[in-house]
Design a protein around this motif. Structure first.
Motif, short mmCIF file in Angstrom:
data_model
loop_
_atom_site.label_atom_id
_atom_site.label_comp_id
_atom_site.label_asym_id
_atom_site.label_seq_id
_atom_site.Cartn_x
_atom_site.Cartn_y
_atom_site.Cartn_z
N PRO A 91 5.45 8.48 4.05
CA PRO A 91 5.10 7.31 3.21
C PRO A 91 6.07 7.19 2.04
O PRO A 91 5.76 7.58 0.91
CB PRO A 91 3.68 7.63 2.75
CG PRO A 91 3.59 9.11 2.79
CD PRO A 91 4.53 9.59 3.85
N TRP A 92 7.23 6.62 2.32
CA TRP A 92 8.28 6.60 1.30
C TRP A 92 7.85 5.85 0.06
O TRP A 92 8.10 6.29 -1.06
CB TRP A 92 9.54 5.95 1.88
CG TRP A 92 10.21 6.80 2.91
CD1 TRP A 92 10.26 6.57 4.25
CD2 TRP A 92 10.89 8.04 2.70
NE1 TRP A 92 10.93 7.58 4.88
CE2 TRP A 92 11.33 8.51 3.95
CE3 TRP A 92 11.15 8.81 1.56
CZ2 TRP A 92 12.02 9.70 4.11
CZ3 TRP A 92 11.85 9.99 1.72
CH2 TRP A 92 12.28 10.43 2.98
N LEU A 96 4.48 7.41 -6.71
CA LEU A 96 3.64 8.51 -7.21
C LEU A 96 4.44 9.63 -7.85
O LEU A 96 3.89 10.38 -8.65
CB LEU A 96 2.77 9.07 -6.08
CG LEU A 96 1.67 8.12 -5.63
CD1 LEU A 96 0.85 8.74 -4.52
CD2 LEU A 96 0.75 7.78 -6.80
N LEU A 97 5.72 9.71 -7.52
CA LEU A 97 6.53 10.80 -8.09
C LEU A 97 6.48 10.82 -9.62
O LEU A 97 6.20 11.87 -10.21
CB LEU A 97 7.97 10.68 -7.57
CG LEU A 97 8.88 11.86 -7.88
CD1 LEU A 97 8.36 13.11 -7.20
CD2 LEU A 97 10.29 11.56 -7.43
N PRO A 98 6.72 9.67 -10.30
CA PRO A 98 6.64 9.71 -11.76
C PRO A 98 5.26 10.12 -12.28
O PRO A 98 5.17 10.86 -13.25
CB PRO A 98 6.98 8.28 -12.17
CG PRO A 98 7.71 7.71 -11.04
CD PRO A 98 7.15 8.35 -9.82
N ALA A 99 4.21 9.64 -11.60
CA ALA A 99 2.86 9.97 -12.07
C ALA A 99 2.63 11.48 -11.97
O ALA A 99 2.01 12.08 -12.86
CB ALA A 99 1.82 9.22 -11.27
N ILE A 100 3.13 12.08 -10.90
CA ILE A 100 2.97 13.53 -10.78
C ILE A 100 3.70 14.22 -11.93
O ILE A 100 3.19 15.16 -12.54
CB ILE A 100 3.50 13.99 -9.41
CG1 ILE A 100 2.59 13.45 -8.32
CG2 ILE A 100 3.58 15.50 -9.34
CD1 ILE A 100 3.17 13.53 -6.93
N LEU A 151 8.10 -1.30 5.58
CA LEU A 151 7.63 0.01 5.13
C LEU A 151 6.16 -0.05 4.70
O LEU A 151 5.77 0.52 3.69
CB LEU A 151 8.47 0.53 3.97
CG LEU A 151 9.96 0.73 4.24
CD1 LEU A 151 10.68 1.00 2.95
CD2 LEU A 151 10.17 1.87 5.21
N VAL A 152 5.39 -0.79 5.45
CA VAL A 152 4.01 -1.05 5.02
C VAL A 152 3.17 0.21 5.14
O VAL A 152 3.25 0.94 6.12
CB VAL A 152 3.39 -2.16 5.88
CG1 VAL A 152 1.97 -2.41 5.48
CG2 VAL A 152 4.20 -3.42 5.76
N GLU A 153 2.37 0.45 4.12
CA GLU A 153 1.41 1.56 4.16
C GLU A 153 0.06 0.99 3.80
O GLU A 153 -0.07 0.28 2.81
CB GLU A 153 1.77 2.63 3.14
CG GLU A 153 3.08 3.30 3.40
CD GLU A 153 3.55 4.05 2.17
OE1 GLU A 153 2.71 4.34 1.31
OE2 GLU A 153 4.74 4.32 2.09
N ARG A 154 -0.92 1.27 4.63
CA ARG A 154 -2.27 0.78 4.30
C ARG A 154 -3.27 1.90 4.50
O ARG A 154 -3.43 2.42 5.60
CB ARG A 154 -2.66 -0.39 5.18
CG ARG A 154 -1.98 -1.68 4.77
CD ARG A 154 -2.44 -2.82 5.61
NE ARG A 154 -3.75 -3.29 5.19
CZ ARG A 154 -4.27 -4.43 5.65
NH1 ARG A 154 -3.61 -5.15 6.51
NH2 ARG A 154 -5.46 -4.82 5.24
N TRP A 172 -5.10 1.14 -0.65
CA TRP A 172 -3.80 1.62 -1.08
C TRP A 172 -2.81 1.00 -0.11
O TRP A 172 -2.54 1.52 0.96
CB TRP A 172 -3.74 3.14 -1.02
CG TRP A 172 -2.41 3.68 -1.42
CD1 TRP A 172 -1.39 4.05 -0.60
CD2 TRP A 172 -1.93 3.88 -2.76
NE1 TRP A 172 -0.31 4.46 -1.34
CE2 TRP A 172 -0.61 4.37 -2.67
CE3 TRP A 172 -2.47 3.67 -4.03
CZ2 TRP A 172 0.16 4.67 -3.77
CZ3 TRP A 172 -1.70 3.97 -5.13
CH2 TRP A 172 -0.41 4.47 -5.00
N SER A 173 -2.33 -0.18 -0.49
CA SER A 173 -1.55 -0.96 0.45
C SER A 173 -0.22 -1.31 -0.21
O SER A 173 -0.17 -2.07 -1.17
CB SER A 173 -2.35 -2.21 0.79
OG SER A 173 -1.54 -3.17 1.35
N LEU A 174 0.84 -0.70 0.30
CA LEU A 174 2.16 -0.94 -0.28
C LEU A 174 3.06 -1.55 0.78
O LEU A 174 2.86 -1.34 1.97
CB LEU A 174 2.78 0.36 -0.78
CG LEU A 174 2.03 1.14 -1.84
CD1 LEU A 174 2.76 2.41 -2.17
CD2 LEU A 174 1.84 0.33 -3.10
#
Lengths: 539, 513, 109
Positions: free
Chosen positions: B16-17, B23-27, B78-81, B92-94
């Motif tokens: 899930p690129w 999420l990387l910055p939030a981590i 690159l859809v993620e749902r 969580w749909s990007l």
């Protein structure tokens, strides 16, 4: 009006009865005495309350052994009792529904959910109380016992389905609350708060009783369901009067404007842990009562009470949030904010849809954690500094990061900022309201939550933004942080768990939503009301 | 709203690129409190961690977009749902398409550079960088979200970090500015939520998925009302006149890195949302109201420029010029053709780079002179020659000098309007004429500022200052070089989004006939 | 209409008595300055309810006497409430040496 709703046990001739029948009870509802006796008592439904009762008695007994023994043994007994109660509630969740005590108590899922909220709020309030009670020099055992008595009343109230049991449990809750708010005997503010609470509360109880007596006169029954059927048959003006009386009391219990005047005074004067319980546990019980009475009993006056509650909700949201802006005392600010929060919950009540009820349950559960988390923080602050003034929080970031972080997260959650749990709860309420076309309520709710963000964030600003040299005198002389003092470790446990749930619970809130929806789906009372609402919408 | 739906991942690849990117910055933000407490406020650890994470994030963005993202396709990629809270329709749909891709790259770059520019932040560094990282995550979700509620959540999420960034590390009137910012934004988000809810609940089954909402047609009053709600809600961020009054305060009071972020990313969120919601989701209402958008755009251009004259503070003047430049975005969106929308996109990218570089340079000489008031400065050119060169270069870019990105974008917007046959020729002529006046005003206030700050008598109090250091030089260059590259070779940027803007314009055209 | 319940005293009379007692109670509640009198007024309201309940019970409820049971509960709870009320009043009196409602103004009312 009369014919829209039909009930299985209702025969058609009941509808054609002359106007006289408004006051008379048709004979078919009058169960013969021997029939009543054949009903099982089903006392297992109140086993959780039994645990609380046992814990209360245990606390009283250890209290007899002196103060040392009380402060040593009272906490574990209370934890055990409340823990067992929560466990039993969880076990009860899937048991088949059966009325207890000849129809005076019904442990449906709605009741279980609200009882769990009440019991959990007591547990958390107790965790944050010990140090406070110890420091103020009041006997701990008695305090715990009275709080447990209030819990007992609150839990019973959530499941009461008979006017008599409603009244008795309501008064158990109220009388114990009066005692709790006057618990600081040497503090005249505490006594004053208690007296005001008592006078207003007893007057409200008397008004409720008067309404109840009228209901009894109309239907010749004290069972809420039977009263509901009788009212459907003949919605007389007298019944409308009874509705007004009963509604006033419900509004008083959930502190809806204009029945809120007692709240700020009582909240400011009472010991803070008590305020924590009153603002969550007592309020949750109040909402359970509202559901039982209004949804379960006044189905005939559906439109009327919804209209009244719309007005109450709009007033509560606007007044609570606007007046909170002007407060300088933290407790008083939270008092007004809790009035506003109750207004938000009322949106769900007014909807009367599946989502509306579920969103009420979700928001109550979310409110439990975020409000108690905020209270844990201000109690810890007042234990360390003895102050409740918002201006005294200036610059706290430097001295106590834990309180700052915890209070910030809880207040943001109360204001509905994502990703805190309050955001999800509020969104659900607004969605439910919008779907039910309660546009006014949703818009007022949204506008007032923006206002609430302003005052919540001004507290955060006070704590986080102020430079060290701008810190208040209280913060400058802040005592070194230590957790070893007796009573502080439980407070820390409560604080951290509340803050964690507030912060992370939102992201992981799906189980909570699922649970709330199950609770609503598994409650026949609510399902009937939802059916009625959808029928009305179709007509 | 079905609770029993199993969690499903419809990602094209197994990784899930996009989630990783946002999420990387939030981590990283969550790691910040774990760092050792700064003993005497000199620790570089928080900054280095933040820089490392943002750099990794930027590299990740570039890698993903250059390898996995196909710019030729207007489709969502690159859809993620994943079902998150189905009871409130939260998913969580990007997904990324041409409208979001360039802005994600832009925001990744600007955030990285603003973290790098935060050299002078010495108090509470852990909190500062944690907020910066949180903000980076939130803006990433805003640009990539394909679910209205997720979008709204991120939109609200960035409220508190930005508030605190302004309120703690800002200038003298920072509290006023921060409060104004949060009130404006919160009130605006209220309209956004109501409009989104109204759309989700009207016309069929309840859904919050942006794609499904786009497929529906919202005609009549509801479409127009929601359009207006979105316009006002997003217009506060963009900003459009008369909802812009928070902007000079917020940009003026924030410190330079935060101003970079505000001008470079936050304003683009408004423009992006206008394209995504108003244009893509409500085409009928957009066609109806596009002339109004153009009028507002013109007012923005002229008002912002005239307002800039009145400002004695360098940053406030730049902030007002931002208002003026964002007017071109409105013009482009209002032009309802492929050229116009393409110009609007390019203007957002170019303004993001240029405004960030201007705020950055301003911050760098503020560190040396400790004043931003134009009358108190003068003669800086001799002391700070490189700073001067940079400032003039970004001013020139800002006033749309040919060869810089601003020129290409503004000319594209103009072409978009002139080639739009739906407007009367009088309307087009007046629009171009007034906008051209705005274009003429820009050099006047920018160059007069340059003159007053850098030439004239030297103020003795500013005698001893060091010129720009290599670190600042490299940050400045990383902002100016892309401006030049886009200026000379606009295809670099246009290729990223062209397919999507073209299909957007086609969709609009379908409604005109 | 209610004449059909023939008896020495009709139901309305009891209800009227209850209502007037209740009103007197409300009046006392609002007008008394002395806190003890306020407590007494509340007792009056509760007793008005008891009259109502008893009247309904004997006129309408036949053998089930639910109203009478209710009244017993009301009396019991009222006693508890009065006891707690007086206790709180006593503790307030110790602190403030007055029972005048208008002097209880430490909290903004």
């Amino acid at each position: 009006m009369k014919h829209r709703y039909s009930h299985k046990s209702l025969s058609n001739d009941a509808l054609t009865m002359p106007e006289m029948g408004a006051i008379l009870l048709s004979t078919q509802f009058m169960a013969a005495p021997d029939e009543l006796l054949s009903l099982s008592i089903n006392a297992g439904a109140v086993a959780p309350e039994g645990c609380v009762l046992l814990a209360m008695l245990g606390t009283l007994i250890v209290d007899l052994a002196g103060e040392k023994a009380a402060s040593r043994w009272a906490p574990p007994i209370c934890y055990a009792g409340l823990g067992a109660a929560l466990l039993l509630l969880a076990i009860q969740w899937d048991t088949p529904l059966e009325p207890s005590f000849l129809g005076a108590f019904l442990a449906d899922k709605l009741a279980i959910a609200f009882r769990a909220v009440v019991a959990l709020s007591t547990l958390l309030s107790l965790l944050i109380s010990w140090r406070y009670a110890e420091q103020s020099g009041s006997p701990v055992g008695e305090y715990a016992a009275i709080l447990l008595a209030a819990t007992l009343g609150g839990m019973l109230l959530c499941g009461s389905t008979d006017l008599v049991s409603v009244f008795v449990s309501l008064e158990t809750l109220s009388v114990a609350s009066y005692l709790l708010s006057g618990y600081m005997k040497r503090d005249s503010r505490s006594s004053e708060a208690a007296l005001k609470y008592l006078l207003v509360g007893s007057a409200a109880a008397a008004v409720f009783l008067y309404g109840a007596s009228l209901l009894y006169g109309i239907s010749s029954s004290t069972n809420l369901q039977e009263i509901g059927i009788a009212l459907l048959n003949s919605p007389t003006p007298l019944a409308a009067l009874a509705l007004v009386f009963v509604l006033a009391t419900v509004a008083f219990k959930i502190a809806a404007v204009p029945f809120h005047q007692w709240t700020p005074d009582v909240y400011e004067g009472s010991p803070t842990p008590v305020v924590a319980f009153l603002s969550v546990g007592s309020k949750a019980a109040g909402f359970a009562l509202a559901l039982r009475l209004l949804v379960g009993c006044f189905g005939a006056f559906d439109e009327q009470w919804k209209l009244l509650f719309t007005v109450l909700a709009v007033l509560s949201m606007s007044l609570g949030n606007v007046v909170a802006l002007a407060q300088s005392s933290m407790k008083r600010m939270l008092a007004y904010s809790s009035i506003g929060q109750a207004g938000f919950v009322m949106i769900g009540l007014v909807c009367g849809t599946e989502e509306g009820f579920a969103s009420m349950v979700v928001y109550m559960a979310a409110y439990l954690f975020m409000n108690l988390g905020a209270f844990a923080c201000i109690i810890l602050f007042s234990i360390r500094t003895g102050s409740d003034q918002i201006s005294d929080y200036a610059g706290l970031y430097q001295k106590d990061p834990l309180i700052t972080l915890g209070l910030s997260l809880c207040l943001l959650s109360l204001g509905g900022i994502p990703p805190m749990i309050g955001f999800f709860g509020k969104i659900y309420l607004f969605f439910a309201g919008w779907a039910d076309q309660q546009y006014l309520l949703v818009i007022v709710g949204l506008v007032t939550s923006v206002i609430s963000i302003y005052y919540y964030i001004s507290v955060i600003k006070m704590m986080v933004v102020k430079e060290p040299q701008e810190a208040s005198e209280v913060v400058k002389t802040y005592p070194p942080i230590q957790w070893k003092t007796i009573g502080l470790p439980p407070l820390r446990v409560a604080l951290i768990s509340c803050v964690l749930i507030t912060a992370i619970g939102g992201v992981l809130s799906n189980p909570l939503f699922q649970w709330a929806n199950n609770a609503v789906a598994g409650t026949p009372l609510l399902q009937e009301a939802i059916e009625l609402t959808t029928q009305r919408a179709l007509v | 709203m079905d609770a029993s739906l199993p969690i499903r991942v419809a990602s094209q690849g197994s990784v899930p690129w996009l989630s990783l990117i946002v999420l990387l910055p939030a981590i990283g933000a969550l790691l910040m409190p774990l760092l050792p407490k700064e003993v005497n406020s000199g620790s570089n650890l928080p900054r280095n961690l933040a820089l490392g994470i943002l750099l990794a994030d930027f590299v990740l963005i570039l890698g993903v977009f250059s390898n996995l993202y196909i710019p030729q396709s207007p489709e969502l990629q690159l859809v993620e749902r994943i079902n998150w809270v189905p009871f409130i329709g939260l998913e969580w749909s990007l997904g990324v398409d041409g409208i979001s891709a360039p802005l994600v790259v832009l925001s990744g770059l600007i955030t990285l550079l603003s973290a790098a520019a935060s050299w002078k932040v010495e108090s509470r560094t852990r909190l500062y960088f944690a907020l910066l990282l949180l903000q980076a995550s939130a803006q990433g979700i805003v640009f990539l979200s394909q679910d209205f509620l997720l979008f709204f959540l991120a939109w609200e999420l960035e409220l508190v970090p930005v508030y605190l960034l302004i309120a703690i590390w800002g200038g003298n009137r920072r509290l006023y500015a921060a409060t104004k910012f949060i009130l404006y934004t919160a009130l605006a988000s209220l309209l956004i939520l109501i409009s989104g809810l109204a759309l989700a609940l009207s016309g069929g089954e309840f859904t919050l998925n942006l794609g499904e909402l786009t497929d529906r047609s919202f005609s009549g009053t509801i479409g127009i009302l929601c359009y207006l709600g979105f316009l006002i809600g997003f217009g506060v961020k963009l900003p459009i006149f008369p909802l812009h009054t928070w902007l000079p305060d917020a940009h003026g009071e924030a410190n330079a890195p935060v101003s970079m972020l505000l001008a470079g990313v936050l304003l683009k969120m408004g423009g992006y949302a206008l394209l995504r919601f108003n244009v893509q989701m409500l085409p009928e209402a957009h066609l109806l109201l596009a002339p109004a958008l153009i009028v507002i755009g013109i007012v923005n251009i002229i008002y912002g420029a005239l307002n800039a004259f009145a400002q004695d503070n360098v940053k406030r003047r730049i902030a007002c010029s931002s208002v003026s430049h964002m007017g071109f975005v409105l013009l482009g969106i209002g032009a309802i053709d492929a050229l116009g929308i393409s110009g609007a996109m390019l203007q957002m990218i170019s303004h993001g780079l240029i405004a960030a570089s201007m705020f950055f340079i301003t911050g760098s000489f503020y560190e040396r002179t400790n004043t931003l008031s134009i009358p108190n400065m003068g003669g800086l050119a001799k002391v700070l020659p490189i700073t001067f060169a940079f400032f003039v270069a970004s001013s020139l870019a800002s006033l749309a000098l040919p060869g810089m990105s601003g020129f290409i974008s503004e000319i594209t917007v103009f072409l978009g309007i002139t080639s739009q046959d739906a407007f009367t020729s009088l309307f087009r002529a007046i629009t171009i004429f007034i906008a051209a006046i705005g274009l003429v005003l820009t050099p006047v206030y920018l160059l007069s500022m340059c003159r007053r700050v850098f030439f004239g008598p030297r103020i003795p109090a500013l005698a001893i200052v060091n010129d720009i250091n290599p670190r600042e030089l490299s940050i400045g260059l990383s902002l100016l070089v892309p401006t030049l590259v886009i200026g000379f070779w606009p295809r670099v940027a246009i290729n990223l989004y062209e397919a999507s803007t073209n299909s957007l314009a086609e969709a609009l055209m379908r409604f005109t006939t | 209409m209610l004449e059909s319940f023939s008896g020495p005293v009709p139901l309305q009379a009891y209800l009227l008595l209850g209502a007037s007692l209740f009103c007197i109670g409300v009046w006392g509640l609002i007008n008394s300055r002395n806190a003890v009198r306020v407590l007494m007024s509340i007792e009056l309201m509760l007793n008005a309810v008891n009259i109502n309940l008893m009247a309904f019970s004997s006129f309408l409820d036949g053998d089930l006497i639910r109203g009478q049971i209710f009244a017993v509960f009301v009396i019991t709870v009222a006693a508890a409430e009065a006891a707690v009320g007086l206790a709180i009043l006593l503790s307030l009196y110790r602190n403030r040496v007055t029972v005048d409602m208008e002097r209880f103004n430490l909290l903004k009312w």
